[in-house]
Design a protein around this motif. Sequence first.
Motif, PDB file in Angstrom:
ATOM      1  N   GLN B 127       0.822  -1.216   0.000  1.00 48.33           N
ATOM      2  CA  GLN B 127       0.000   0.000   0.000  1.00 48.33           C
ATOM      3  C   GLN B 127       0.851   1.259   0.000  1.00 48.33           C
ATOM      4  OE1 GLN B 127      -3.084   0.010  -0.490  1.00 48.33           O
ATOM      5  NE2 GLN B 127      -3.738  -2.071  -0.003  1.00 48.33           N
ATOM      6  N   PRO B 130       0.904   3.299  -3.596  1.00 46.42           N
ATOM      7  CA  PRO B 130      -0.209   4.218  -3.836  1.00 46.42           C
ATOM      8  C   PRO B 130      -0.122   5.471  -2.970  1.00 46.42           C
ATOM      9  CG  PRO B 130      -1.018   1.980  -3.658  1.00 46.42           C
ATOM     10  CD  PRO B 130       0.442   1.921  -3.386  1.00 46.42           C
ATOM     11  N   CYS B 147      -4.887  18.936 -11.868  1.00 42.65           N
ATOM     12  CA  CYS B 147      -6.261  19.339 -11.674  1.00 42.65           C
ATOM     13  C   CYS B 147      -6.739  19.028 -10.255  1.00 42.65           C
ATOM     14  CB  CYS B 147      -7.164  18.639 -12.687  1.00 42.65           C
ATOM     15  SG  CYS B 147      -7.208  16.848 -12.494  1.00 42.65           S
ATOM     16  N   GLU B 153      -8.656   9.634  -6.452  1.00 40.05           N
ATOM     17  CA  GLU B 153      -9.255   9.483  -7.776  1.00 40.05           C
ATOM     18  C   GLU B 153      -8.281   9.835  -8.893  1.00 40.05           C
ATOM     19  OE1 GLU B 153     -13.018  11.242  -8.429  1.00 40.05           O
ATOM     20  OE2 GLU B 153     -13.945  10.338  -6.666  1.00 40.05           O
ATOM     21  N   LEU B 156      -4.792   7.118  -8.455  1.00 38.51           N
ATOM     22  CA  LEU B 156      -4.920   5.735  -8.914  1.00 38.51           C
ATOM     23  C   LEU B 156      -4.653   5.584 -10.410  1.00 38.51           C
ATOM     24  CD1 LEU B 156      -5.643   2.780  -8.592  1.00 38.51           C
ATOM     25  CD2 LEU B 156      -8.059   3.408  -8.770  1.00 38.51           C
ATOM     26  N   PRO B 157      -5.309   6.378 -11.263  1.00 34.99           N
ATOM     27  CA  PRO B 157      -5.018   6.237 -12.679  1.00 34.99           C
ATOM     28  C   PRO B 157      -3.557   6.513 -13.028  1.00 34.99           C
ATOM     29  CG  PRO B 157      -7.041   7.476 -12.376  1.00 34.99           C
ATOM     30  CD  PRO B 157      -6.435   7.319 -11.030  1.00 34.99           C
ATOM     31  N   VAL B 158      -2.978   7.495 -12.380  1.00 33.61           N
ATOM     32  CA  VAL B 158      -1.560   7.790 -12.643  1.00 33.61           C
ATOM     33  C   VAL B 158      -0.710   6.586 -12.271  1.00 33.61           C
ATOM     34  CG1 VAL B 158       0.391   9.226 -12.009  1.00 33.61           C
ATOM     35  CG2 VAL B 158      -1.860  10.261 -12.311  1.00 33.61           C
ATOM     36  N   ALA B 160      -1.691   3.594 -12.014  1.00 31.07           N
ATOM     37  CA  ALA B 160      -2.001   2.484 -12.920  1.00 31.07           C
ATOM     38  C   ALA B 160      -1.213   2.598 -14.210  1.00 31.07           C
ATOM     39  CB  ALA B 160      -3.497   2.446 -13.208  1.00 31.07           C
ATOM     40  N   ALA B 161      -1.150   3.801 -14.755  1.00 36.70           N
ATOM     41  CA  ALA B 161      -0.426   3.987 -16.009  1.00 36.70           C
ATOM     42  C   ALA B 161       1.050   3.654 -15.843  1.00 36.70           C
ATOM     43  CB  ALA B 161      -0.594   5.420 -16.506  1.00 36.70           C
ATOM     44  N   ALA B 190       0.131  10.631 -19.112  1.00 33.68           N
ATOM     45  CA  ALA B 190      -0.363  10.802 -17.747  1.00 33.68           C
ATOM     46  C   ALA B 190      -0.463  12.276 -17.384  1.00 33.68           C
ATOM     47  CB  ALA B 190       0.554  10.074 -16.767  1.00 33.68           C
ATOM     48  N   ARG B 192      -1.097  14.749 -19.338  1.00 30.10           N
ATOM     49  CA  ARG B 192      -2.297  15.312 -19.952  1.00 30.10           C
ATOM     50  C   ARG B 192      -3.552  14.820 -19.250  1.00 30.10           C
ATOM     51  NH1 ARG B 192      -3.170  14.840 -26.046  1.00 30.10           N
ATOM     52  NH2 ARG B 192      -1.968  12.909 -25.870  1.00 30.10           N
ATOM     53  N   GLY B 193      -3.462  13.575 -18.757  1.00 29.13           N
ATOM     54  CA  GLY B 193      -4.632  13.009 -18.090  1.00 29.13           C
ATOM     55  C   GLY B 193      -4.997  13.715 -16.801  1.00 29.13           C
ATOM     56  N   CYS B 194      -4.022  14.322 -16.169  1.00 21.85           N
ATOM     57  CA  CYS B 194      -4.331  14.978 -14.907  1.00 21.85           C
ATOM     58  C   CYS B 194      -3.951  16.446 -14.921  1.00 21.85           C
ATOM     59  CB  CYS B 194      -3.671  14.257 -13.739  1.00 21.85           C
ATOM     60  SG  CYS B 194      -1.885  14.150 -13.824  1.00 21.85           S
ATOM     61  N   ALA B 195      -3.869  17.002 -16.101  1.00 18.00           N
ATOM     62  CA  ALA B 195      -3.559  18.439 -16.212  1.00 18.00           C
ATOM     63  C   ALA B 195      -4.741  19.247 -15.682  1.00 18.00           C
ATOM     64  CB  ALA B 195      -3.275  18.793 -17.663  1.00 18.00           C
TER      65      ALA B 195
END
Lengths: 196, 196
Positions: B127, B130, B147, B153, B156-158, B160-161, B190, B192-195
Amino acid sequence: MTHRPYHHGDLRAALLTHAEETLKERGPAGLSLRELARDIGVSPAAPSRHFKTKQALLDALALEGFDRLSALLIAAQDEAGESFAERLTALTRAYMGFAAANPALLNLMYSVKYDPSVPSALAKASQRLPELAAQLIEDGQRRGEVCQGPVEEIGLPVMAAMHGFVALAIAGGIQADAVEQGLKNTVAFALRGCAP
Amino acid sequence: MTHRPYHHGDLRAALLTHAEETLKERGPAGLSLRELARDIGVSPAAPSRHFKTKQALLDALALEGFDRLSALLIAAQDEAGESFAERLTALTRAYMGFAAANPALLNLMYSVKYDPSVPSALAKASQRLPELAAQLIEDGQRRGEVCQGPVEEIGLPVMAAMHGFVALAIAGGIQADAVEQGLKNTVAFALRGCAP
DNA sequence: CTACCTTGTAATCATTGACAACATTGTAGT
DNA sequence: ACTACAATGTTGTCAATGATTACAAGGTAG
């Protein structure tokens, strides 16, 4: 009384079926060729006719896993809507479903590769997923829903995000009740990452 | 002649060291407690004093792996610049470096979890990554480079990538000479995904 | 110095993967 | 139909392994 025939009929398939069950319950180390033979009702050496070594059986299991997974992913996309977002969501959900149902198998599928002695069939099968992702991206680009650029350069990160999410989920890095929300977030994240 | 003392001195550490070597060369299945004992020069049953079962040794190895990995990732961030992009790049590069150097170990670290009988220490250690990602995100948000929104939220995606990319890379899903470019693409994706 | 705890040893057991020699069955070519 | 022959299962065997038990040696605290 009908005594068991000398030949099993389809021992190979029976071995794979039982092996996958054991794999799920006790992992690769807990899988024993002799135990499989006992369960199926053949002699201890019978499996060797179909799988020379235990590793060969595991490889076959992994190969079969890739077959099933790619079939599943293709089916999921066919049933999904036409938009890139819908398709990516469907693909990820299907992937997650497969992983949740067969965590040990998925792990096996991605475990064998760093071994130099990878059967070429397996290596080839593992390439089918990136290809599938590439196709999805290409489609999205045609629809103007994905930014332009080399398909591999965009497909790889998308694939990575999906695979990473699924891998973390089954590894326990994500609480079970957070998987659904995490999936949505990851898909949304990926959509923004490759938006036009 | 100085005969070997009855007590080894630090058998536990010696076991872990040799075990990791074997793990790298022949995988978890190729690891034998008896062979370890032979190599180190103790009796076959000696390892059992430190690791009750082979699985216990593997768990300890995985736990140690998490320790080293998180230390490495923290160090990488400390040496990196202050911007979110720089830090994320440094983290990913460090992660990739660890994975490339210890593919089998990383695999082991993420293999054991779907087993219900996971040592709690291991579950807890896994853990930490994360959490590290969450910290990175939080920092980025403070700097206005990420952002707004719940840290988990976005984190996790970051995560994951990054994890997915590394996992695919060592699994052979990415050609060796394409890793560097893939890493850059994934990080850019990544970002761009969280910009904001 | 003694009692105890830790660490290593010796001996043993059932199980396993792999292999070789042999038996049975299905089948292709005649 | 007959006969090779290939495919599939069986028996027997081997060395190696993980695990357990009873015992010995070495450290350590009272």
